[in-house]
Design an enzyme around this catalytic site. Structure first.
Site, PDB file in Angstrom:
ATOM      1  N   TYR A 178     -30.777 -16.131 -27.257  1.00 18.68           N
ATOM      2  CA  TYR A 178     -29.865 -16.028 -26.121  1.00 18.68           C
ATOM      3  C   TYR A 178     -30.151 -14.802 -25.264  1.00 18.68           C
ATOM      4  CZ  TYR A 178     -28.057 -19.582 -29.079  1.00 18.68           C
ATOM      5  OH  TYR A 178     -27.967 -20.702 -29.864  1.00 18.68           O
TER       6      TYR A 178
ATOM      7  N   HIS B 234     -24.586 -17.137 -37.368  1.00 18.28           N
ATOM      8  CA  HIS B 234     -25.992 -16.966 -37.711  1.00 18.28           C
ATOM      9  C   HIS B 234     -26.127 -15.982 -38.874  1.00 18.28           C
ATOM     10  CE1 HIS B 234     -27.395 -18.137 -33.381  1.00 18.28           C
ATOM     11  NE2 HIS B 234     -27.173 -19.188 -34.146  1.00 18.28           N
TER      12      HIS B 234
ATOM     13  N   LYS C  23     -22.227 -23.119 -41.863  1.00 22.10           N
ATOM     14  CA  LYS C  23     -23.553 -23.406 -42.394  1.00 22.10           C
ATOM     15  C   LYS C  23     -24.153 -22.147 -43.019  1.00 22.10           C
ATOM     16  CE  LYS C  23     -28.123 -25.002 -40.868  1.00 22.10           C
ATOM     17  NZ  LYS C  23     -28.934 -25.423 -39.698  1.00 22.10           N
TER      18      LYS C  23
ATOM     19  N   ARG D 256     -23.535 -26.058 -27.651  1.00 21.47           N
ATOM     20  CA  ARG D 256     -23.422 -24.817 -28.431  1.00 21.47           C
ATOM     21  C   ARG D 256     -24.333 -23.746 -27.850  1.00 21.47           C
ATOM     22  NH1 ARG D 256     -22.815 -22.415 -33.659  1.00 21.47           N
ATOM     23  NH2 ARG D 256     -24.762 -21.644 -34.565  1.00 21.47           N
TER      24      ARG D 256
ATOM     25  N   ARG E  38     -20.566 -26.046 -34.319  1.00 17.96           N
ATOM     26  CA  ARG E  38     -21.576 -27.070 -34.558  1.00 17.96           C
ATOM     27  C   ARG E  38     -20.911 -28.449 -34.650  1.00 17.96           C
ATOM     28  NH1 ARG E  38     -22.850 -22.677 -37.969  1.00 17.96           N
ATOM     29  NH2 ARG E  38     -24.969 -21.872 -37.734  1.00 17.96           N
TER      30      ARG E  38
ATOM     31  N   HIS F 204     -25.448 -29.938 -29.784  1.00 12.70           N
ATOM     32  CA  HIS F 204     -26.090 -28.668 -30.132  1.00 12.70           C
ATOM     33  C   HIS F 204     -26.446 -27.863 -28.879  1.00 12.70           C
ATOM     34  CE1 HIS F 204     -27.664 -26.065 -33.196  1.00 12.70           C
ATOM     35  NE2 HIS F 204     -28.800 -25.936 -32.560  1.00 12.70           N
TER      36      HIS F 204
END
Length: 361
Positions: free
Chosen positions: A341, A332, A228, A310, A204, A307
């Site tokens: 995806y 995630h 994150k 990414r 990120r 982003h």
């Protein structure tokens, strides 16, 4: 706590000083489960809404902090619809931004009506107009995949073309612009290292910004970052990057000291020399975004951002790996997010088969 979160914590403290007491109580309630960055976005959403209330005469307060619970209880669906139109027309917010702002308000109103209590143990908010609203499921993988279509680098061939453009094509396009040429020649190796690292790891922008030199393990091809959503923000996690990222980083590290001459004690991996100065400092998050946008627009992909780089990595990675490896690589918390995806890969592979040529017997 990483640098961005430290910065946002200070901004949050400054922002809450000008918000109503019940909003401060909501933010304190959310602190154990939300990052300062997320709560700062909440605070900004609330401030915008409260200023709109005052401007529309729906509150008698002269300052945002003086807005009352009774004024929130008196709001109608028609007035909330007017606010949504304000966001769309006056603020020119897209659907995703509008829904996020409304979701912030729904979270506040839910807390005030269902969780927070007064001294007599009654809800702080007796009537919750936001409970009558329905929100779009913006996080549904199909919907997000549809929105990303055409806005990312959709296969390895296009990723390679973008890298090649930064290396050679962009130079041809700016030959007559002396200022652009100067900055390109000075920063090309740094820019390539940064973009290659994102495209070979899926990091990120906040993770790229926070990187220090000691966070990179070239032998193991690992970048140690604050991820994150991880509860313990004092611990860094290792994220693998591919050989292309390693090669570009190696080239950058050989010229980092000579080109940028960092200020004493500067540990940041990626540096920039501020205008009017001679020594390099940590490259800002905004500057990283602007750098990617500059190349993306010239390449003919104006919607491409950090982003979306990414997302580009993730689409390519998922085509070669399973959903659980992709989830771990991207950091995630749930495979539900990673399902995006699966949708993008299906479309990418369908496009690839259309390009496949063979000789019929």
């Amino acid at each position: 706590m990483n640098l961005i979160k430290q910065h946002d914590q200070k901004l949050l403290e400054n922002k809450t000083a000008h918000l109503p007491w019940f909003v401060v109580q909501f933010i304190e309630h959310k602190l154990p489960e939300r990052s300062p960055s997320s709560l700062l976005e909440y605070a900004r959403d609330f401030e915008l809404f409260f200023r709109w209330l005052i401007g529309e005469g729906l509150s008698h307060a002269s300052k945002v902090r003086d807005i009352t619970l009774m004024e929130l209880e008196a709001l109608t669906i028609e007035q909330i619809d007017s606010y949504k139109l304000f966001l769309q027309i006056k603020r020119q917010n897209g659907l995703s931004s509008r829904e996020r702002k409304i979701a912030s308000l729904k979270s506040l109103f839910h807390y005030l009506s269902q969780i927070a209590e007064d001294e007599q143990h009654y809800p702080l908010l007796k009537r919750n107009v936001m409970a009558k609203l329905s929100s779009h499921r913006l996080l549904h993988p199909d919907l997000i995949a549809t929105r990303l279509k055409g806005k990312i680098l959709e296969d390895d061939e296009e990723i390679g073309a973008f890298i090649e453009y930064i290396m050679h094509g962009y130079l041809r396009d700016i030959q007559d612009n002396k200022q652009a040429l100067h900055y390109y020649q000075m920063n090309r190796i740094r820019d390539l290292a940064m973009i290659q690292l994102i495209l070979s790891s899926g990091l990120r922008v906040s993770e790229i910004y926070n990187l220090n030199i000691e966070d990179i393990d070239m032998n193991k091809k690992l970048a140690h970052v604050y991820r994150k959503g991880v509860h313990d923000q004092t611990l860094k996690q290792g994220v693998f990057f591919a050989e292309a990222g390693k090669n570009s980083l190696h080239q950058y590290l050989t010229i980092r000291q000579q080109i940028y001459q960092p200020i004493r004690g500067e540990k940041a991996l990626f540096l920039a020399i501020p205008r009017g100065q001679k020594q390099g400092k940590r490259m800002s998050k905004r500057a990283i975004q602007q750098m990617v946008t500059k190349y993306a627009k010239a390449f003919g992909k104006p919607y491409l951002s950090v982003h979306k780089l990414r997302h580009s990595f993730a689409t390519s990675y998922y085509a070669k790996n399973d959903i659980y490896k992709t989830q771990k690589q991207l950091g995630h918390s749930s495979t539900e997010t990673t399902q995006i995806y699966a949708q993008l890969t299906d479309k990418t592979m369908a496009h690839a088969i259309e390009k496949y040529k063979y000789n019929e017997q």
